[in-house]
Design an enzyme around this catalytic site. Structure first.
Site, PDB file in Angstrom:
ATOM      1  N   ALA A   1       7.161   0.939  -8.893  1.00  0.00           N
ATOM      2  CA  ALA A   1       6.122   1.188  -7.895  1.00  0.00           C
ATOM      3  C   ALA A   1       5.002   0.190  -8.083  1.00  0.00           C
ATOM      4  O   ALA A   1       4.686  -0.207  -9.205  1.00  0.00           O
ATOM      5  CB  ALA A   1       5.580   2.608  -8.042  1.00  0.00           C
ATOM      6  N   LYS A   2       4.413  -0.205  -6.947  1.00  0.00           N
ATOM      7  CA  LYS A   2       3.318  -1.179  -6.996  1.00  0.00           C
ATOM      8  C   LYS A   2       2.198  -0.665  -7.882  1.00  0.00           C
ATOM      9  O   LYS A   2       1.629  -1.375  -8.673  1.00  0.00           O
ATOM     10  CB  LYS A   2       2.735  -1.385  -5.591  1.00  0.00           C
ATOM     11  CG  LYS A   2       3.482  -2.394  -4.751  1.00  0.00           C
ATOM     12  CD  LYS A   2       2.788  -2.567  -3.394  1.00  0.00           C
ATOM     13  CE  LYS A   2       3.751  -3.240  -2.413  1.00  0.00           C
ATOM     14  NZ  LYS A   2       3.374  -3.120  -1.021  1.00  0.00           N
TER      15      LYS A   2
END
Ligand code: GLU
Length: 275
Positions: free
Chosen positions: A247-248
């Site tokens: 995930a970013k």
């Protein structure tokens, strides 16, 4: 003709999870001898940056993908979303919501029959609304699930096809009265996606399982706007060695940094989990 897409938002650099998603869609397009479309979902002018878009193009080229040009950039097509919004509004399916984010959370927490999981609201009284409009207060447009259910005679006939799983009943109530036009940018994710998927002739939406609930909402919007319903394929989410999905926000290692440290796209595809 089969057509699928990869639709990243240039709010950061891509990581392995994005690579997996893009490669999955690309392989499906190749296998079906169909189209592969890249779409830049950049309606959020406050978070999107041109340098992230440039990096996305570089990453995808490094992965060995090619795509149709010109690439559709959502920020250049706000009129299309506005037209869809006006149509829903004139069909009586929307209401203005003046609440702040905090007021929305508070309303959900203090719902009479226990905390609401998703927001459901209703239009303000006409004089109150007129007063707030006259005062120049910003508002979002929300879809009224009640009005949508009346327009369609309930959601019982609404479904979508999930590849490998068959027909799935759509449950748009999972999303509540979603925002279709944000206060700040005048459009919102669900609306832009359904308009673009239709305009770009997408026949199969391939994306991660994390967007499965979004599909229930988007299927409703397609029905309300008279748009064709694509098939869906929600792929598993790639997880790292620690078992967590990339995930970013977790600062997962970016494709740009893999590239910089000399990794090849072939090596990436051979990592456990990619196969
Ligand atoms: N732009 C969305 C994202 O980056 C993906 C939207 C979609 O595939 O429908 O998460």
């Amino acid at each position: 003709m089969f057509a699928t897409r990869f639709a990243p938002s240039p709010t950061g650099l891509l990581h392995r999870g994005h690579a997996f998603s893009a490669l999955t869609a690309y392989a499906a397009a190749r296998e079906a001898q169909g189209r592969f479309v890249l779409r830049i979902e950049d309606i959020d002018a406050t978070r999107c940056r041109p340098e992230f878009e440039a990096a996305i193009l570089q990453d995808l080229a490094w992965l060995g993908l090619s795509w149709e040009t010109p690439v559709r950039r959502q920020s250049e097509h706000l009129d299309d979303y506005q037209a869809a919004l006006s149509r829903l509004e004139s069909d009586g399916l929307l209401y203005r919501c003046f609440r702040t984010r905090r007021e929305v959370s508070e309303a959900m927490a203090s719902a009479p029959h226990g905390a609401m999981e998703v927001f459901r609201g209703r239009p303000l009284e006409a004089d109150e609304e007129a007063r707030r409009l006259a005062a120049g207060e910003p508002f979002a447009w929300r879809l009224s699930l009640d009005a949508a259910a009346r327009a369609l005679g309930g959601f019982g006939n609404l479904s979508f096809v999930e590849d490998g799983e068959g027909t799935i009943p759509a449950r748009p109530e999972l999303g509540g009265d979603v925002v279709l036009a944000r206060k700040d940018v005048g459009v919102a994710y669900h609306l832009a996606v359904v308009v673009d998927d239709a305009l770009q002739g997408i026949t199969c939406v391939i994306r991660g399982r994390d967007l499965f609930e979004a599909t229930h909402v988007q299927r409703l919007l397609q029905a309300l706007l008279g748009l064709p319903a694509p098939a869906y394929r929600h792929h598993r989410l790639l997880t790292g060695p620690d078992g967590r999905r990339y995930a970013k926000r977790d600062r997962s290692e970016t494709l740009a940094s893999l590239r910089q440290r000399g990794m090849s796209a072939a090596e990436l595809r051979e990592e456990p989990g990619f196969g």
